[in-house]
Structures are given as C-alpha cells and as structure tokens.
Design an enzyme around this catalytic site. Structure first.
Site, PDB file in Angstrom:
ATOM      1  CE  LYS A 268     -15.733  17.696   4.619  1.00  0.00           C
ATOM      2  NZ  LYS A 268     -14.532  18.219   4.199  1.00  0.00           N
TER       3      LYS A 268
ATOM      4  CE  LYS B 102     -15.109   2.063   7.788  1.00  0.00           C
ATOM      5  NZ  LYS B 102     -14.547   1.308   9.114  1.00  0.00           N
TER       6      LYS B 102
ATOM      7  CB  CYS C   8       1.046  -6.832  17.959  1.00  0.00           C
ATOM      8  SG  CYS C   8       0.083  -5.432  18.535  1.00  0.00           S
TER       9      CYS C   8
ATOM     10  CB  CYS D 125      -1.856  -8.460  20.290  1.00  0.00           C
ATOM     11  SG  CYS D 125      -2.947  -7.977  18.864  1.00  0.00           S
TER      12      CYS D 125
ATOM     13  CG  HIS E  27      -0.350  -0.012   2.523  1.00  0.00           C
ATOM     14  ND1 HIS E  27       0.437   0.764   3.064  1.00  0.00           N
ATOM     15  CD2 HIS E  27      -0.582  -0.794   3.656  1.00  0.00           C
ATOM     16  CE1 HIS E  27       0.483   0.756   4.158  1.00  0.00           C
ATOM     17  NE2 HIS E  27       0.353  -0.475   4.663  1.00  0.00           N
TER      18      HIS E  27
HETATM   19  N1  MSP Z   1       7.417  -6.363   8.964  1.00  0.00           N
HETATM   20  C1  MSP Z   1       7.637  -5.150   9.790  1.00  0.00           C
HETATM   21  C2  MSP Z   1       9.200  -4.488   9.652  1.00  0.00           C
HETATM   22  C3  MSP Z   1      10.070  -5.306   9.804  1.00  0.00           C
HETATM   23  S1  MSP Z   1      11.653  -4.187   9.610  1.00  0.00           S
HETATM   24  C4  MSP Z   1      12.895  -5.273  10.169  1.00  0.00           C
HETATM   25  C5  MSP Z   1       6.495  -4.216   9.288  1.00  0.00           C
HETATM   26  N2  MSP Z   1       5.804  -4.323   8.022  1.00  0.00           N
HETATM   27  S2  MSP Z   1       4.732  -3.386   7.733  1.00  0.00           S
HETATM   28  O1  MSP Z   1       4.374  -3.966   6.254  1.00  0.00           O
HETATM   29  O2  MSP Z   1       3.684  -3.314   8.420  1.00  0.00           O
HETATM   30  O3  MSP Z   1       5.311  -2.195   7.185  1.00  0.00           O
HETATM   31  C6  MSP Z   1       5.562  -0.822   8.118  1.00  0.00           C
HETATM   32  C7  MSP Z   1       6.169   0.192   7.627  1.00  0.00           C
HETATM   33  O4  MSP Z   1       5.448   0.589   6.182  1.00  0.00           O
HETATM   34  C8  MSP Z   1       6.115   1.339   8.612  1.00  0.00           C
HETATM   35  O5  MSP Z   1       7.221   1.617   9.241  1.00  0.00           O
HETATM   36  C9  MSP Z   1       6.366   2.543   7.299  1.00  0.00           C
HETATM   37  O6  MSP Z   1       7.659   2.231   6.760  1.00  0.00           O
HETATM   38  C10 MSP Z   1       5.421   2.040   6.013  1.00  0.00           C
HETATM   39  N3  MSP Z   1       4.007   2.370   6.411  1.00  0.00           N
HETATM   40  C11 MSP Z   1       3.014   1.925   6.546  1.00  0.00           C
HETATM   41  N4  MSP Z   1       1.882   2.738   6.807  1.00  0.00           N
HETATM   42  C12 MSP Z   1       2.228   3.914   6.511  1.00  0.00           C
HETATM   43  C13 MSP Z   1       1.586   5.302   6.364  1.00  0.00           C
HETATM   44  N5  MSP Z   1       0.387   5.267   6.387  1.00  0.00           N
HETATM   45  N6  MSP Z   1       2.455   6.388   5.973  1.00  0.00           N
HETATM   46  C14 MSP Z   1       3.860   6.012   5.862  1.00  0.00           C
HETATM   47  N7  MSP Z   1       4.410   4.977   6.123  1.00  0.00           N
HETATM   48  C15 MSP Z   1       3.822   3.693   6.624  1.00  0.00           C
HETATM   49  O7  MSP Z   1       6.212  -3.446  10.207  1.00  0.00           O
END
Ligand code: MSP
Length: 506
Positions: free
Chosen positions: A299, A296, A128, A125, A17
């Site tokens: 707007k 959701k 998590c 969890c 994403h």
């Molecule tokens: N697999 C773990 C990370 C392990 S690193 C050794 C993980 N994966 S994740 O798929 O959840 O990715 C998290 C990361 O995606 C965030 O730290 C960030 O870099 C990015 N993002 C996820 N959602 C985001 C936003 N809405 N905005 C910006 N970046 C974010 O956690």
C-alpha cells in the site's frame, strides 16, 4: 561425524536479494550454534554461474559471461559478509576444481549405465532453463511458473539421465530416512513427486557453450542443474589446499533451501548421487518464502523492508533477529519495515538491551563492578534447568525460530525477576540478610545474562560478542546456568541496540 551446512548457490545473473540473505542467515545460525557445541563444522555458500540465463544476460549487457559472473560473485560475497555469515568457503561453479570433479562424476554416472543419448523435442523455458512437459505447459504455450513467457519449441540430440530408474531407490531411501527432508509436509510433497512417476531428464545442451563440457562429447555442455547440485560435493574436494574434506563431511550435509527448488534437491540430487555410487545427503530443510510486497503490491512503498538498508542503519544482528522472530522457519511469512521497527524497539532494545544494561549497571553500582560470589536463588536456577538442551533439541530439528523463542522466554523471565526481586530496595536496606539476598540476585542476573547471551550468539553474533567481552566471557561454548562462579569483574558497554532517530532511519 561432521556438520556440513550449505545454502543454495545463487544464480549469478541477478542481484543479491532478501531471499538469498535469508537462507544465508539461517545456515549461519546453524553453523555457529554447532560450532558452540564443539561440532566439526563446515559452512558452504557460493554462486551458480553457468547456464543459458547467464549467457543471455551477458549478451544483453554486452559483456562476456565470465565478466558477468565475476562481477556478480563479488556482489554475492559482499551480501554474505553483510549478513554476518561465517562461511568456511565460497564456491563458484566456474572454479576449475569444481569443473574437473563434475566431469569425473558425470563420467562415473555414465559408466554405471545411467546416461544415454537420445533425440528430444519439446517445450523449453529460458527463464527456468528447463524443459517443460507437454502437459505442464500453460495455456497459449507459456511457462507454468513464468506465466508471461512464451515457451520455445526445441529439438536436440542430447544426453539423458535415467531418473526413471530411481523411483524404487528413492522410495526406499525416504522410508529408511524419514527425516532426510524436513519439514514433514515438504517431505510428503517430494514423495508425491516420486510416486507420481519420474521422467528421464536431459542433462546436456548442444546449442550452448557457457557450461561444463560433457567429457566424452565436448560439443555439448552439461545442463546447469547437473553441474550446480554437485557443488555440495565438489567443494569438499578443493576448498582447502592440500586437504580433502570429503570423508570428514560427506554425507553429513544439511542443505538449506526454499520450496522453489525442492524437486531438484529432494528428487534429482539423491538420484544423481546414487547413480555416481555416492551417499545421498543426510538432511535438507526446505524453508518458506519471505513475502515482502513490491512497489505495486504494498500500500505504501515506505513500508517495504530493504535488508541492505536495514543492515546499514541497524546492523546485521537486527535483521537476523527480526527474520527468525517474525517468520516461522519453514513457512511463508510477511516482513515489513514497520514490523521490523516494532521488534527492534520492544524486543531487542527493551527486552534484551535493557536487561543487559540494567544488570551491568546494578553490578557496578551496588558491588563496584564485581559479580558477587554467591549462589543463585533456587527458583531462578530452576527456570534455567534444561534450557540449553531444549535449545539444542530445537536446532537439531532445524527449528531456528522455536530455538529463538525458548531463549526469549528466558530473557523475559530475567526481566520479570528484576521486577520481582527489586534489587534497588535490597540495596537500600541495612540488614545483612538483604545484603546476602542482593548478592544472590545479582549473581543470578549476571549468570542468566551470560547463559542467554551465549545461546543468542548464533542469532546475534556481533552484539553478543560485545556483551560477552564486557563480562569477560571468552569461551563461546554453550554453558549451563550456575557453572561460572562469581567474583569476576564486568564492564559497562554502549547500548547494544541504540535508539535510531528518524533521520538515521533506513
Ligand atoms: N542456482 C539455483 C540453486 C542451485 S543449488 C544447487 C537457484 N538460485 S536462486 O538464486 O534463484 O536462489 C534460490 C534460493 O534463494 C531459494 O531456494 C531460497 O533459498 C532463496 N530465496 C529466493 N527468494 C526467496 C524468498 N522470497 N524467500 C526466501 N528465500 C528465497 O535457485
């Protein structure tokens, strides 16, 4: 000293994403910029493929975990390519090279006396994939993050990592390396966690089979974070056949991540490394969240920005540019389709695209396509003084947005220069003096365009390359204003950022 930039490795149970794309684009800007400076660069991204959430997702989908992560890795590789990332390797934590090295490290940590066995009972969890302290559990025994989710009561005999033994070492490390964690407010947050006291953590799971087996107790697998964080280190050992890159790139790492995984990176990761007798990472930058609304919340659904649709319609450069212009890197910020379109039209198409097409058209029209071999006007040259080093200074601090802002000031300055110097009037004049001035003006514009395009290259890799090809600039290295003499030929290009008609819109 190498420059080693990483993204988090993304969980292979979800779809790629915007957030994943954002971290990847940021890391790519840094990698490309440092390559332009002649640094020895290695850029790593990949997928995090073990752990309970993945095992559960596979079960739900009626496939094996391996099948699930194989599919997912294809999608994440595609996302990385779609955003134009120039990564040097894509790690998967199911790689054999990763597994053997993680097993080596955990063995070393145990030999160093930081791992012990104990009984444990508490809240867990599933989302998590983490234990939740008694005092952190929300009302009604729900997860503090996944508030809708009931916690599970679990009792296990597990292997524990003595995180509590590292409070002083971490505190000392933070004092010695004030810029290890950036920006500063995140550093303070991490220090707060350390000073608040660290509990030992369980690093194994007995009821799970999807993971890396604990080498001395194969009935258990390693806790997914203990496995995942090591990716930054293990990849260097096997990314290149027959070559170990570890000495070249460790500890010169720059980890890019968001605030959701601060604790794991800023507290646990340096402790794991110290426990294995390895150097902690050089740097990490914790960026904010892109807030994009959802069906959701927003707007009108019509204003939601889908990064992959934007890439299809406008190209990856436009998305990269918008994200780093719109949101201050390190802070949370909103992104939406309307805001994207405005910046595309006013900044990419008008400011930069027009500057490029006007400059090339004037060189064509007034000097038969050859940039005059003249000196620039001193005032314009003065505005470019120190520009390259200002950009370098921002990117040394990982200030990706401010770097882009300094470049944009120059783009605007060049447009203003066109208006002030009015080359079309000089071209109409018959005097020799105006002819000479036109030579200087055209040289200055072409030179300014060349310099800003090189500076922009990490942000706009595709379009900058097209433009650089049109002006015969082969080297990608950053370059000072006035360093390329005129006398070279330029070609016109198709518009770099064409108008997108309503029907073509994302
Ligand atoms: N697999 C773990 C990370 C392990 S690193 C050794 C993980 N994966 S994740 O798929 O959840 O990715 C998290 C990361 O995606 C965030 O730290 C960030 O870099 C990015 N993002 C996820 N959602 C985001 C936003 N809405 N905005 C910006 N970046 C974010 O956690």
């Amino acid at each position: 000293m190498g420059f080693y930039v990483t993204t988090p490795i993304f969980y292979a149970n979800g779809r790629p994403h915007f957030g994943h794309a954002y971290s990847t684009m940021a890391a790519d800007v840094l990698a490309r910029h440092m390559r332009q400076r002649g640094e020895d660069v290695f850029f790593l991204t990949g997928t995090d493929e073990h752990g309970e959430p993945i095992a559960l997702a596979a079960e739900k989908a009626g496939i094996t975990p391996q099948e699930l992560v194989d599919r997912s890795a294809v999608e994440f590789r595609q996302m990385v390519a779609d955003v134009g990332a120039s990564n040097d390797f894509f790690i998967r934590t199911t790689d054999e090279g990763h597994r053997v090295r993680v097993q080596e490290f955990v063995t070393r940590v145990k030999e160093n006396g930081f791992i012990y066995e104990d009984d444990w009972e508490g809240w867990y969890c599933d989302s998590c994939a983490d234990y939740i302290g008694e005092s952190d559990a929300g009302p009604g025994e729900t997860c503090p993050i996944h508030v809708e989710e009931p916690l599970r009561r679990v009792a296990e005999r597990n292997w524990f990592f003595r995180l509590s033994a590292f409070e002083d070492d971490l505190e000392r490390l933070y004092a010695e390396r004030p810029d290890m964690v950036l920006p500063e407010f995140r550093r303070n947050e991490a220090l707060g966690l350390i000073r608040g006291g660290l509990r030992d953590i369980s690093i194994s799971r007995s009821k799970l089979t999807w993971g890396i087996p604990v080498p001395w107790d194969p009935d258990q697998v390693l806790y997914v974070w203990f496995d995942a964080l090591f990716n930054y280190y293990t990849a260097l050992g096997y990314a290149r056949d027959g070559e170990d890159l570890t000495e070249r790139f460790w500890p010169f790492s720059c980890h890019i991540l968001a605030k959701d995984i601060l604790k794991f990176h800023a507290v646990m990761w340096p402790a794991f490394l110290m426990a294995a007798g390895l150097e902690p990472p050089h740097r990490m930058f914790i960026h904010g969240y892109l807030l994009m609304g959802d069906e959701k919340m927003s707007k009108s659904r019509g204003n939601v920005l889908d990064p992959f649709e934007v890439i299809d319609t406008y190209g990856a450069d436009a998305l990269r540019f918008y994200c780093f212009r719109e949101v201050s890197f390190g802070r949370d910020g909103n992104v939406d389709l309307e805001g994207f379109r405005v910046r595309y039209e006013t900044e990419l198409a008008n400011d930069f695209g027009n500057l490029a097409s006007r400059t090339l058209a004037m060189v064509e029209r007034y000097r038969d396509g050859v940039v005059p071999d003249a000196d620039p006007e001193p005032e314009l040259a003065g505005d470019f003084e120190g520009a390259v080093s200002a950009l370098e200074a921002f990117l040394d601090e990982l200030e990706i947005g401010r770097g882009l802002e300094t470049i944009w000031e120059l783009v605007r300055r060049l447009n203003q220069y066109v208006e002030e110097s009015k080359p079309w009037e000089l071209a109409r004049s018959e005097t020799e003096e105006d002819g000479r001035r036109l030579d200087s003006v055209l040289y200055g514009l072409a030179e300014g365009l060349r310099v800003v395009t090189l500076m922009l290259h990490p942000y706009l890799p595709d379009s900058s390359e097209k433009l650089l090809a049109a002006i015969g600039q082969e080297e990608l290295a950053l370059s000072e204003f006035g360093s390329r003499p005129g006398g070279y030929r330029v070609e016109k290009t198709d518009p770099l950022f064409p108008k997108i008609e309503a029907g073509d819109r994302a």
